[in-house]
Design a protein around this motif. Structure first.
Motif, PDB file in Angstrom:
ATOM      1  N   GLY A  15       0.791  -1.226   0.000  1.00 19.86           N
ATOM      2  CA  GLY A  15       0.000   0.000   0.000  1.00 19.86           C
ATOM      3  C   GLY A  15       0.819   1.268   0.000  1.00 19.86           C
ATOM      4  O   GLY A  15       0.317   2.344  -0.345  1.00 19.86           O
ATOM      5  N   SER A  16       2.091   1.160   0.372  1.00 20.28           N
ATOM      6  CA  SER A  16       2.949   2.346   0.423  1.00 20.28           C
ATOM      7  C   SER A  16       3.631   2.640  -0.911  1.00 20.28           C
ATOM      8  O   SER A  16       4.329   3.649  -1.039  1.00 20.28           O
ATOM      9  CB  SER A  16       4.012   2.168   1.509  1.00 20.28           C
ATOM     10  OG  SER A  16       4.741   0.970   1.294  1.00 20.28           O
ATOM     11  N   LEU A  32      -6.876  -8.350  -6.029  1.00 21.73           N
ATOM     12  CA  LEU A  32      -5.720  -7.626  -5.522  1.00 21.73           C
ATOM     13  C   LEU A  32      -5.926  -7.349  -4.042  1.00 21.73           C
ATOM     14  O   LEU A  32      -6.982  -6.855  -3.652  1.00 21.73           O
ATOM     15  CB  LEU A  32      -5.545  -6.295  -6.263  1.00 21.73           C
ATOM     16  CG  LEU A  32      -5.372  -6.363  -7.776  1.00 21.73           C
ATOM     17  CD1 LEU A  32      -5.497  -4.968  -8.374  1.00 21.73           C
ATOM     18  CD2 LEU A  32      -4.029  -6.982  -8.145  1.00 21.73           C
ATOM     19  N   ILE A  33      -4.928  -7.678  -3.231  1.00 20.59           N
ATOM     20  CA  ILE A  33      -4.946  -7.308  -1.824  1.00 20.59           C
ATOM     21  C   ILE A  33      -4.033  -6.101  -1.655  1.00 20.59           C
ATOM     22  O   ILE A  33      -2.804  -6.222  -1.773  1.00 20.59           O
ATOM     23  CB  ILE A  33      -4.492  -8.467  -0.923  1.00 20.59           C
ATOM     24  CG1 ILE A  33      -5.461  -9.645  -1.036  1.00 20.59           C
ATOM     25  CG2 ILE A  33      -4.399  -7.995   0.533  1.00 20.59           C
ATOM     26  CD1 ILE A  33      -5.026 -10.877  -0.249  1.00 20.59           C
ATOM     27  N   LEU A  34      -4.617  -4.943  -1.434  1.00 22.76           N
ATOM     28  CA  LEU A  34      -3.855  -3.720  -1.233  1.00 22.76           C
ATOM     29  C   LEU A  34      -3.508  -3.669   0.251  1.00 22.76           C
ATOM     30  O   LEU A  34      -4.388  -3.492   1.099  1.00 22.76           O
ATOM     31  CB  LEU A  34      -4.675  -2.511  -1.674  1.00 22.76           C
ATOM     32  CG  LEU A  34      -5.292  -2.637  -3.088  1.00 22.76           C
ATOM     33  CD1 LEU A  34      -6.025  -1.360  -3.474  1.00 22.76           C
ATOM     34  CD2 LEU A  34      -4.234  -2.992  -4.122  1.00 22.76           C
ATOM     35  N   ASP A  35      -2.228  -3.830   0.535  1.00 25.63           N
ATOM     36  CA  ASP A  35      -1.793  -4.192   1.882  1.00 25.63           C
ATOM     37  C   ASP A  35      -1.385  -2.992   2.724  1.00 25.63           C
ATOM     38  O   ASP A  35      -0.524  -2.198   2.331  1.00 25.63           O
ATOM     39  CB  ASP A  35      -0.623  -5.171   1.770  1.00 25.63           C
ATOM     40  CG  ASP A  35      -0.287  -5.833   3.092  1.00 25.63           C
ATOM     41  OD1 ASP A  35      -1.133  -5.767   4.009  1.00 25.63           O
ATOM     42  OD2 ASP A  35       0.805  -6.419   3.193  1.00 25.63           O
ATOM     43  N   LEU A  36      -1.981  -2.877   3.898  1.00 30.40           N
ATOM     44  CA  LEU A  36      -1.590  -1.877   4.885  1.00 30.40           C
ATOM     45  C   LEU A  36      -0.810  -2.492   6.041  1.00 30.40           C
ATOM     46  O   LEU A  36      -0.333  -1.777   6.912  1.00 30.40           O
ATOM     47  CB  LEU A  36      -2.837  -1.180   5.456  1.00 30.40           C
ATOM     48  CG  LEU A  36      -3.761  -0.491   4.456  1.00 30.40           C
ATOM     49  CD1 LEU A  36      -4.945   0.132   5.183  1.00 30.40           C
ATOM     50  CD2 LEU A  36      -3.011   0.557   3.647  1.00 30.40           C
ATOM     51  N   GLU A  37      -0.663  -3.825   6.027  1.00 33.97           N
ATOM     52  CA  GLU A  37      -0.065  -4.507   7.182  1.00 33.97           C
ATOM     53  C   GLU A  37       1.401  -4.848   6.961  1.00 33.97           C
ATOM     54  O   GLU A  37       2.276  -3.981   7.055  1.00 33.97           O
ATOM     55  CB  GLU A  37      -0.872  -5.768   7.520  1.00 33.97           C
ATOM     56  CG  GLU A  37      -0.514  -6.347   8.885  1.00 33.97           C
ATOM     57  CD  GLU A  37      -0.711  -7.849   8.965  1.00 33.97           C
ATOM     58  OE1 GLU A  37      -0.694  -8.363  10.095  1.00 33.97           O
ATOM     59  OE2 GLU A  37      -0.836  -8.529   7.932  1.00 33.97           O
ATOM     60  N   ASP A  38       1.711  -6.091   6.613  1.00 32.80           N
ATOM     61  CA  ASP A  38       3.094  -6.561   6.583  1.00 32.80           C
ATOM     62  C   ASP A  38       3.994  -5.786   5.633  1.00 32.80           C
ATOM     63  O   ASP A  38       5.186  -5.610   5.890  1.00 32.80           O
ATOM     64  CB  ASP A  38       3.132  -8.046   6.207  1.00 32.80           C
ATOM     65  CG  ASP A  38       2.669  -8.937   7.342  1.00 32.80           C
ATOM     66  OD1 ASP A  38       2.560  -8.445   8.478  1.00 32.80           O
ATOM     67  OD2 ASP A  38       2.399 -10.127   7.090  1.00 32.80           O
ATOM     68  N   ALA A  39       3.447  -5.344   4.517  1.00 30.23           N
ATOM     69  CA  ALA A  39       4.270  -4.697   3.492  1.00 30.23           C
ATOM     70  C   ALA A  39       4.565  -3.233   3.785  1.00 30.23           C
ATOM     71  O   ALA A  39       5.266  -2.577   3.012  1.00 30.23           O
ATOM     72  CB  ALA A  39       3.577  -4.819   2.132  1.00 30.23           C
ATOM     73  N   VAL A  40       4.057  -2.703   4.896  1.00 29.26           N
ATOM     74  CA  VAL A  40       4.179  -1.272   5.181  1.00 29.26           C
ATOM     75  C   VAL A  40       4.893  -1.053   6.510  1.00 29.26           C
ATOM     76  O   VAL A  40       4.478  -1.582   7.547  1.00 29.26           O
ATOM     77  CB  VAL A  40       2.784  -0.607   5.210  1.00 29.26           C
ATOM     78  CG1 VAL A  40       2.911   0.882   5.510  1.00 29.26           C
ATOM     79  CG2 VAL A  40       2.052  -0.835   3.886  1.00 29.26           C
ATOM     80  N   LYS A  45       2.481   3.963   7.750  1.00 29.30           N
ATOM     81  CA  LYS A  45       1.114   3.443   7.845  1.00 29.30           C
ATOM     82  C   LYS A  45       0.068   4.482   7.422  1.00 29.30           C
ATOM     83  O   LYS A  45      -0.855   4.174   6.657  1.00 29.30           O
ATOM     84  CB  LYS A  45       0.827   2.976   9.277  1.00 29.30           C
ATOM     85  CG  LYS A  45       1.668   1.808   9.749  1.00 29.30           C
ATOM     86  CD  LYS A  45       1.306   0.506   9.081  1.00 29.30           C
ATOM     87  CE  LYS A  45       2.013  -0.663   9.738  1.00 29.30           C
ATOM     88  NZ  LYS A  45       1.761  -1.954   9.055  1.00 29.30           N
ATOM     89  N   ASP A  46       0.187   5.698   7.917  1.00 24.52           N
ATOM     90  CA  ASP A  46      -0.818   6.717   7.605  1.00 24.52           C
ATOM     91  C   ASP A  46      -0.812   7.052   6.120  1.00 24.52           C
ATOM     92  O   ASP A  46      -1.871   7.170   5.487  1.00 24.52           O
ATOM     93  CB  ASP A  46      -0.574   7.978   8.430  1.00 24.52           C
ATOM     94  CG  ASP A  46      -0.810   7.762   9.927  1.00 24.52           C
ATOM     95  OD1 ASP A  46      -1.473   6.753  10.271  1.00 24.52           O
ATOM     96  OD2 ASP A  46      -0.343   8.584  10.725  1.00 24.52           O
ATOM     97  N   MET A  47       0.378   7.210   5.559  1.00 28.35           N
ATOM     98  CA  MET A  47       0.493   7.511   4.130  1.00 28.35           C
ATOM     99  C   MET A  47      -0.079   6.391   3.278  1.00 28.35           C
ATOM    100  O   MET A  47      -0.809   6.627   2.310  1.00 28.35           O
ATOM    101  CB  MET A  47       1.961   7.752   3.776  1.00 28.35           C
ATOM    102  CG  MET A  47       2.227   8.012   2.290  1.00 28.35           C
ATOM    103  SD  MET A  47       2.525   6.483   1.360  1.00 28.35           S
ATOM    104  CE  MET A  47       4.146   6.034   1.998  1.00 28.35           C
ATOM    105  N   ALA A  48       0.228   5.139   3.640  1.00 29.79           N
ATOM    106  CA  ALA A  48      -0.268   3.995   2.881  1.00 29.79           C
ATOM    107  C   ALA A  48      -1.791   3.914   2.936  1.00 29.79           C
ATOM    108  O   ALA A  48      -2.455   3.620   1.926  1.00 29.79           O
ATOM    109  CB  ALA A  48       0.344   2.706   3.423  1.00 29.79           C
ATOM    110  N   VAL A  52      -3.925   3.954  -0.464  1.00 36.80           N
ATOM    111  CA  VAL A  52      -4.729   2.799  -0.856  1.00 36.80           C
ATOM    112  C   VAL A  52      -6.204   3.171  -0.999  1.00 36.80           C
ATOM    113  O   VAL A  52      -6.863   2.807  -1.987  1.00 36.80           O
ATOM    114  CB  VAL A  52      -4.556   1.657   0.169  1.00 36.80           C
ATOM    115  CG1 VAL A  52      -5.688   0.629   0.045  1.00 36.80           C
ATOM    116  CG2 VAL A  52      -3.207   0.983  -0.016  1.00 36.80           C
ATOM    117  N   CYS A  53      -6.719   3.890  -0.036  1.00 34.88           N
ATOM    118  CA  CYS A  53      -8.139   4.245  -0.083  1.00 34.88           C
ATOM    119  C   CYS A  53      -8.426   5.184  -1.254  1.00 34.88           C
ATOM    120  O   CYS A  53      -9.476   5.078  -1.903  1.00 34.88           O
ATOM    121  CB  CYS A  53      -8.575   4.869   1.242  1.00 34.88           C
ATOM    122  SG  CYS A  53      -8.567   3.662   2.600  1.00 34.88           S
ATOM    123  N   ALA A  54      -7.497   6.072  -1.558  1.00 36.94           N
ATOM    124  CA  ALA A  54      -7.666   6.949  -2.711  1.00 36.94           C
ATOM    125  C   ALA A  54      -7.666   6.144  -4.006  1.00 36.94           C
ATOM    126  O   ALA A  54      -8.453   6.420  -4.926  1.00 36.94           O
ATOM    127  CB  ALA A  54      -6.561   7.994  -2.743  1.00 36.94           C
TER     128      ALA A  54
END
Length: 291
Positions: A15-16, A32-40, A45-48, A52-54
């Motif tokens: 997501g980042s 597609l899994i847009l990831d905010l967890e492990d990949a960030v 976190k806030d930027m991702a 992602v939501c945008a």
């Protein structure tokens, strides 16, 4: 028959990484899994989340299923992630480390309070020893419409970490866990996708694990790189022979002389009506993929 949504290839995207999110619009993955967890990283976190939501709101992903993986319920980012994801309206929100049905019930209540779109589903990561031990009760949460549970996602890397099991060809240490989760999912009418394959250079190993996952009963496989999409799509789709056989079984049972028969002979083999039901699913999956 309930409408089928192909989930042969489910690709994680960090997501980042804005470039990756843009590139994902052209990748032939089913989901597609847009990831905010492990990949960030924690400081991203806030930027991702915003990024992602945008991207989800902007659209442009065609018929790909969009899933936002939020951070776990015990983390300081969960509440903001869930609220933002709810507002973005992806096809589903993926919850990490679901180890008990109570987690899904709690999240269902939160989504109701957030006035979440009824179409947004919940996917659950099965990636802890407790999740395997309680897989049936977790899957049974799907009976409660408020949980929105639609799919299990195997987290094999985390399972290996928690159990100290080794990754070996054929995955013998993990087979009991994989089958347990599949049985739980099927018993309660939800889909389930296999865990990731880590060795990007081992194409033969990846293909073999896709075939194993398909034969075990998974709907598809989670992926860590776009280069894995084509092989996953091929493995989890009916091939020409399977499709032709399915159509032949359906046609045979549609013949007037077979209308009242529970079993018939076709090309020298005994075929029952349950095989016709399986054949209809094969045809429906093939049509959904073609669409």
């Amino acid at each position: 028959m309930t409408a089928i949504r192909p989930r042969r290839s489910v690709l994680y995207m960090p997501g980042s990484n804005a470039r990756a999110l843009e590139k994902a619009r052209e990748i032939a993955a089913d989901a597609l899994i847009l990831d905010l967890e492990d990949a960030v990283a924690p400081d991203s976190k806030d930027m991702a989340r915003e990024q992602v939501c945008a991207a989800v709101k902007a659209g442009g992903y065609g018929r790909r299923e969009l899933v936002i993986r939020v951070n776990g319920v015990e983390t300081p980012w969960f509440e903001a992630d869930l609220a933002a994801a709810t507002e973005a309206k992806p096809d589903a929100i993926l919850i990490p480390k679901v180890s008990a049905p109570e987690t899904l019930i709690e999240i269902g209540h939160k989504l109701t309070g957030l006035w979440a779109d009824p179409a947004v589903r919940i996917w659950a990561m099965i990636e802890t020893p407790l999740a395997i031990l309680d897989a049936a009760r977790i899957a049974a949460a799907a009976k409660d419409p408020s949980t929105r549970l639609a799919c299990f996602v195997m987290g094999t890397n985390d399972l290996a970490k928690e159990t100290r099991a080794r990754f070996v060809p054929g995955r013998a240490p993990m087979l009991p866990w994989l089958v347990t989760a599949i049985l739980a999912a099927r018993a309660h009418g939800i889909d389930i996708v296999d865990g990731v394959y880590n060795d990007l250079k081992n194409e033969d190993g990846f293909a073999a694990e896709c075939e194993q996952g398909r034969d075990l009963g998974f709907d598809g496989k989670t992926l860590i790189h776009p280069a894995q999409v084509a092989a996953a799509n091929a493995a989890f789709a009916p091939d020409d022979h399977e499709l032709a056989r399915a159509k032949a079984i359906i046609t045979a049972f549609e013949q007037p002389e077979n209308a009242d028969k529970g079993a018939i002979q076709l090309d020298g083999r005994m075929v029952e009506r349950l095989h016709a039901e399986m054949a209809r699913r094969v045809v429906a999956l093939s049509e959904a993929i073609a669409a």
